[in-house]
Design a protein around this motif. Structure first.
Motif, PDB file in Angstrom:
ATOM      1  N   UNK A 199      -1.283  -1.049  -6.538  1.00 40.01           N
ATOM      2  CA  UNK A 199      -0.769  -0.219  -7.866  1.00 40.01           C
ATOM      3  C   UNK A 199      -2.097   0.502  -8.357  1.00 40.01           C
ATOM      4  N   UNK A 200      -3.176  -0.177  -8.289  1.00 38.74           N
ATOM      5  CA  UNK A 200      -4.460   0.390  -8.854  1.00 38.74           C
ATOM      6  C   UNK A 200      -4.830   1.689  -7.938  1.00 38.74           C
ATOM      7  N   UNK A 201      -4.737   1.602  -6.618  1.00 36.39           N
ATOM      8  CA  UNK A 201      -5.006   2.515  -5.839  1.00 36.39           C
ATOM      9  C   UNK A 201      -4.117   3.764  -6.028  1.00 36.39           C
ATOM     10  N   UNK A 202      -2.856   3.518  -5.984  1.00 31.81           N
ATOM     11  CA  UNK A 202      -1.773   4.644  -6.258  1.00 31.81           C
ATOM     12  C   UNK A 202      -2.008   5.244  -7.582  1.00 31.81           C
ATOM     13  N   UNK A 203      -2.336   4.468  -8.654  1.00 29.77           N
ATOM     14  CA  UNK A 203      -2.401   4.996  -9.883  1.00 29.77           C
ATOM     15  C   UNK A 203      -3.673   5.726  -9.988  1.00 29.77           C
ATOM     16  N   UNK A 204      -4.681   5.722  -9.152  1.00 28.06           N
ATOM     17  CA  UNK A 204      -5.960   6.455  -9.258  1.00 28.06           C
ATOM     18  C   UNK A 204      -5.587   7.715  -8.235  1.00 28.06           C
ATOM     19  N   UNK A 205      -4.642   7.702  -7.201  1.00 25.94           N
ATOM     20  CA  UNK A 205      -4.576   8.831  -6.646  1.00 25.94           C
ATOM     21  C   UNK A 205      -3.572   9.536  -7.311  1.00 25.94           C
ATOM     22  N   UNK A 206      -2.736   9.152  -8.024  1.00 21.98           N
ATOM     23  CA  UNK A 206      -1.771  10.103  -8.968  1.00 21.98           C
ATOM     24  C   UNK A 206      -2.785  10.679  -9.813  1.00 21.98           C
ATOM     25  N   UNK A 207      -3.716  10.143 -10.563  1.00 23.25           N
ATOM     26  CA  UNK A 207      -4.669  10.756 -11.509  1.00 23.25           C
ATOM     27  C   UNK A 207      -5.587  11.651 -10.797  1.00 23.25           C
ATOM     28  N   UNK A 208      -5.797  11.564  -9.586  1.00 21.03           N
ATOM     29  CA  UNK A 208      -6.724  12.582  -8.850  1.00 21.03           C
ATOM     30  C   UNK A 208      -5.794  13.501  -8.232  1.00 21.03           C
ATOM     31  N   UNK A 213      -3.825  13.546  -5.595  1.00 23.09           N
ATOM     32  CA  UNK A 213      -3.622  13.186  -4.300  1.00 23.09           C
ATOM     33  C   UNK A 213      -2.210  12.972  -3.929  1.00 23.09           C
ATOM     34  N   UNK A 214      -1.518  12.482  -4.762  1.00 17.35           N
ATOM     35  CA  UNK A 214      -0.051  12.253  -4.451  1.00 17.35           C
ATOM     36  C   UNK A 214       0.663  12.593  -5.657  1.00 17.35           C
ATOM     37  N   UNK A 215       1.975  12.839  -5.509  1.00 17.21           N
ATOM     38  CA  UNK A 215       2.863  13.180  -6.839  1.00 17.21           C
ATOM     39  C   UNK A 215       3.122  11.856  -7.493  1.00 17.21           C
ATOM     40  N   UNK A 216       3.594  11.950  -8.846  1.00 14.88           N
ATOM     41  CA  UNK A 216       3.546  10.581  -9.424  1.00 14.88           C
ATOM     42  C   UNK A 216       4.747   9.768  -8.833  1.00 14.88           C
ATOM     43  N   UNK A 217       5.909  10.415  -8.458  1.00 18.99           N
ATOM     44  CA  UNK A 217       7.014   9.635  -8.124  1.00 18.99           C
ATOM     45  C   UNK A 217       6.848   9.079  -6.770  1.00 18.99           C
ATOM     46  N   UNK A 218       5.845   9.115  -6.167  1.00 16.58           N
ATOM     47  CA  UNK A 218       5.761   9.032  -4.422  1.00 16.58           C
ATOM     48  C   UNK A 218       6.083   7.597  -4.104  1.00 16.58           C
ATOM     49  N   UNK A 219       6.860   7.513  -3.136  1.00 13.75           N
ATOM     50  CA  UNK A 219       7.190   6.030  -2.759  1.00 13.75           C
ATOM     51  C   UNK A 219       6.416   5.986  -1.200  1.00 13.75           C
ATOM     52  N   UNK A 220       5.201   5.207  -1.175  1.00 10.10           N
ATOM     53  CA  UNK A 220       4.607   5.402   0.048  1.00 10.10           C
ATOM     54  C   UNK A 220       4.500   4.002   0.510  1.00 10.10           C
ATOM     55  N   UNK A 221       4.462   3.753   2.107  1.00  9.27           N
ATOM     56  CA  UNK A 221       4.083   2.585   2.702  1.00  9.27           C
ATOM     57  C   UNK A 221       2.811   1.970   2.492  1.00  9.27           C
TER      58      UNK A 221
END
Length: 714
Positions: free
Chosen positions: A477-486, A488-496
């Motif tokens: 969750x922390x990695x994904x939140x940082x990636x969204x903030x930067x 790198x990925x859309x906010x609604x992304x669902x990634x493996x």
């Protein structure tokens, strides 16, 4: 005489001795010390000091002499190897290494000699010198011994100059250990002018020398010439006892000349041998001799030739550039052999075909043997990390244990050289971000001491290197939140999970709350991925919160020549690395008909398919029957659909150049026996594309099915 080559040999051997010293110090920190380990530490410092003296490196001699004194006190039992002393010797190791790096810069060496390390070393040496009773049999360092007069009989071999040794260098070094009282040259072997050979050494010296050094230390000055020369060193009081030994191999003229030299030294060869009374300080010297005998070969009155070490004849050092050139030539030989074999088959002459097959078999053996020369154990890299873990764990205030396995796994030397930095980044990040503090671990029900594992093994023609820790694990969750903030990925992304973990390799990505000296600056991990990809490798991450993280690097065995499997697609020919091929099967006619999923039921296992003609835009297949080459990389499999199977082929990898460096599906090229160029497929990239494409199709199909179901209910 090539003194530069001799100096280079000294530098290489000194670095090897320093590596051994570092390894021993790290070993003795973890376990109880042994006499053998302490003796090895002493030999490392003593050998570097002696060799440096021969090349006039007085600054290195001065520093290593102080370090040698402390290690000598360790092995004699005056000092115990504490954590602080071990740390000091490690810093001395680093300092000597730094001095060797600027060995030709005298000014810098002088500056480096003004170091506080000398004061710390003397601090450890002085208390032992003061506290120990003068008559103790344990004293062995030069500081505890009094001055003593020695007789030296030096008869150098005639080839000593040809072997790159300068006798005057030994005298210059001896001046650092004591004082010359009388020196008498013996010139009876000097030939007439017309027979004089300037490359031969005719020198012999009889001399008196005063020093507080032990007998073994003086003998070791002549380490490089003792095997071929006759070197005798003994106390003045024992001179008469050694006289028969000195003249045993001499003719009458030489005996008379040596007798005259001894009389000039004030020695009587015919005197009755009486043992020299040993004052307390000299008794200490004898104890030093005994300690030296324990570490090295027994020090007799005369130094005889040492037996050559058997291992030396089994190894030979070769420049890496020469080996690279040989491998390139063998690559061209492979191509020429393939061309000859093709011409022989076309000629339909059975004898010629058999001959080319025999040549091909020999080329294969030469290829395998030459490539094995470039293979080195990955332990060459792993050996760096005990020191890294020790220093970083102390800096972080954490208790961390390093566990190494698979150090004997072999890998191409060129790859080993390039793996050091990526592994260093991963290990340091594991210690900084992965392993928790002792308090946090205890609160979580874990042992206070954290663990980092380094492991290497072979799998499917590749080398797998794992760096694992039992720390807190990665927070998705922390990695994904940082990636969204930067962005790198859309906010609604669902990634493996695997794709989320790989976001930490993006440039500038970091979830560290504080910047430290170890990591947390948002640089490093993107360099790791780029370095691994340049080696045609991949890196994957497995992690579980609270349990730890594993980085898994997968690399090809070699970068030069591989066994390939030749296939054709349309009018083009491609090479698939043979170690990735599992099997080949015929493609069912209805397998690629544009249905929802391009996959195949392979004995109950779903196998994603990738049609290379469509993927590489090569047009419709020409063959009536298509084939599937089942390939595997790591835990993933895929089927590559090709037109024709052409069989095995030895492949010499040729780089594509900077223009094509961004191609993901192609890893290189090769030249066929016909002279045509064939591209080498990048199997990991193709498998990743096939599996991810199938996953997207499955997700899309499931979404459409859900939407249809929703409309129906409505």
């Amino acid at each position: 005489m090539n003194l530069d080559a001799a100096k280079q040999t000294f530098l290489e051997e000194a670095r090897e001795l320093l590596e051994d010293m570092e390894r021993i110090l790290l070993d003795v920190e973890a376990t109880d010390t042994t006499d053998e380990q302490l003796n090895a530490l002493f030999r490392a410092m003593h050998t570097i000091k002696g060799s440096a003296g021969l090349f006039g490196m007085d600054e290195i001699v001065h520093f290593t002499h102080e370090a040698e004194n402390v290690v000598d006190l360790l092995r004699s039992g005056h000092l115990a190897l504490s954590e602080d002393l071990s740390g000091l010797l490690l810093r001395c190791h680093d300092h000597v290494k730094a001095m060797l790096a600027v060995v030709d810069d005298k000014a810098t060496q002088q500056e480096m000699l003004q170091t506080s390390l000398l004061d710390e070393l003397r601090h450890y040496a002085q208390p032992a010198a003061v506290d120990e009773p003068a008559g103790s049999s344990q004293a062995s360092a030069p500081e505890q011994g009094g001055l003593r007069d020695w007789v030296m009989s030096l008869r150098f071999n005639e080839d000593v100059l040809r072997n790159g040794m300068d006798p005057s260098a030994f005298f210059r070094y001896l001046r650092l250990l004591g004082e010359f009282l009388v020196v008498q040259p013996v010139l009876c072997r000097l030939p007439q002018a017309e027979r004089f050979d300037p490359e031969s050494c005719y020198l012999r010296f009889e001399l008196l020398f005063s020093s507080d050094a032990s007998q073994q230390m003086l003998l070791d000055v002549f380490e490089f010439v003792r095997e071929d020369s006759q070197i005798h060193i003994f106390p003045v009081g024992e001179a008469a006892a050694h006289w028969p030994q000195l003249i045993a191999d001499a003719d009458e003229a030489e005996q008379a000349a040596v007798r005259q030299a001894w009389l000039a030294l004030g020695l009587d060869p015919d005197a009755t041998a009486e043992p020299e009374p040993a004052p307390p300080a000299k008794a200490a010297d004898k104890a030093s001799d005994k300690a030296s005998e324990k570490a090295d070969k027994p020090a007799t009155g005369a130094a005889e030739a040492k037996p050559p070490r058997a291992s030396e004849s089994r190894f030979i050092k070769v420049e890496a550039a020469k080996l690279d050139s040989l491998i390139n030539l063998i690559g061209e030989l492979v191509i020429a052999g393939a061309a000859a074999n093709l011409m022989a088959r076309r000629s339909a002459q059975s004898a010629l075909v058999e001959s080319t097959i025999a040549i091909a078999n020999l080329i294969e053996q030469i290829r395998a043997g030459t490539l094995s020369m470039r293979m080195v154990q990955i332990g060459e890299i792993f050996s760096r990390f005990p020191r890294v873990v020790r220093d970083v764990s102390k800096e972080l205030g954490k208790s961390i244990q390093l566990n190494v396995s698979g150090a004997d796994t072999e890998l191409d030397k060129s790859m080993v050289d390039k793996l050091g930095d990526p592994l260093m980044h991963i290990v340091r990040n594991a210690m900084d971000h992965g392993i928790e503090s002792s308090e946090a671990r205890l609160a979580a029900g874990k042992p206070a001491e954290g663990n980092v594992w380094l492991n290497a093994y072979h799998e499917s023609g590749s080398v797998v290197i794992e760096v694992a820790d039992d720390g807190a694990g990665l927070r998705k969750d922390k990695i994904l939140a940082k990636a969204v903030a930067n962005g790198l990925v859309p906010a609604d992304s669902v990634l493996p999970d695997g794709d989320i973990y790989k976001l930490i390799f993006e440039p500038g990505f970091s979830t560290a709350e504080q910047v430290t000296n170890i990591s947390g600056r948002g640089v490093g991990m993107d360099v790791v991925r780029r370095s691994i990809e340049q080696l045609r490798g991949t890196i994957d991450i497995d992690s579980a919160v609270g349990e730890g993280t594993t980085f898994r690097i997968r690399l090809p065995l070699t970068l030069a020549i591989i066994d390939g499997f030749l296939v054709s697609v349309g009018n083009a020919t491609f090479v698939i690395p043979l170690e990735t091929v599992i099997e080949c099967i015929e493609l069912p006619p209805d397998a690629l008909q544009g249905d929802a999923h391009n996959c195949l039921n392979l004995r109950g296992e779903v196998l994603p398919l990738l049609g290379l003609n469509r993927f590489l835009e090569l047009g419709q297949p020409h063959a009536k029957r298509q084939n599937v080459v089942v390939v595997r990389y790591g835990d993933s499999k895929a089927g590559l659909v090709v037109d024709e199977l052409l069989g095995e082929f030895q492949t010499v990898i040729k780089p594509l150049g900077n223009l094509f460096r961004h191609l993901r599906a192609i890893s290189g090229s090769t030249i066929l026996g016909s002279g045509e160029v064939a591209l080498i497929l990048d199997v990991p990239s193709l498998i990743h594309f096939a599996t991810s494409q199938e996953a997207e199709r499955f997700a899309s199909h499931a979404e459409h099915a859900q939407q249809r179901g929703g409309h129906g209910n409505h």
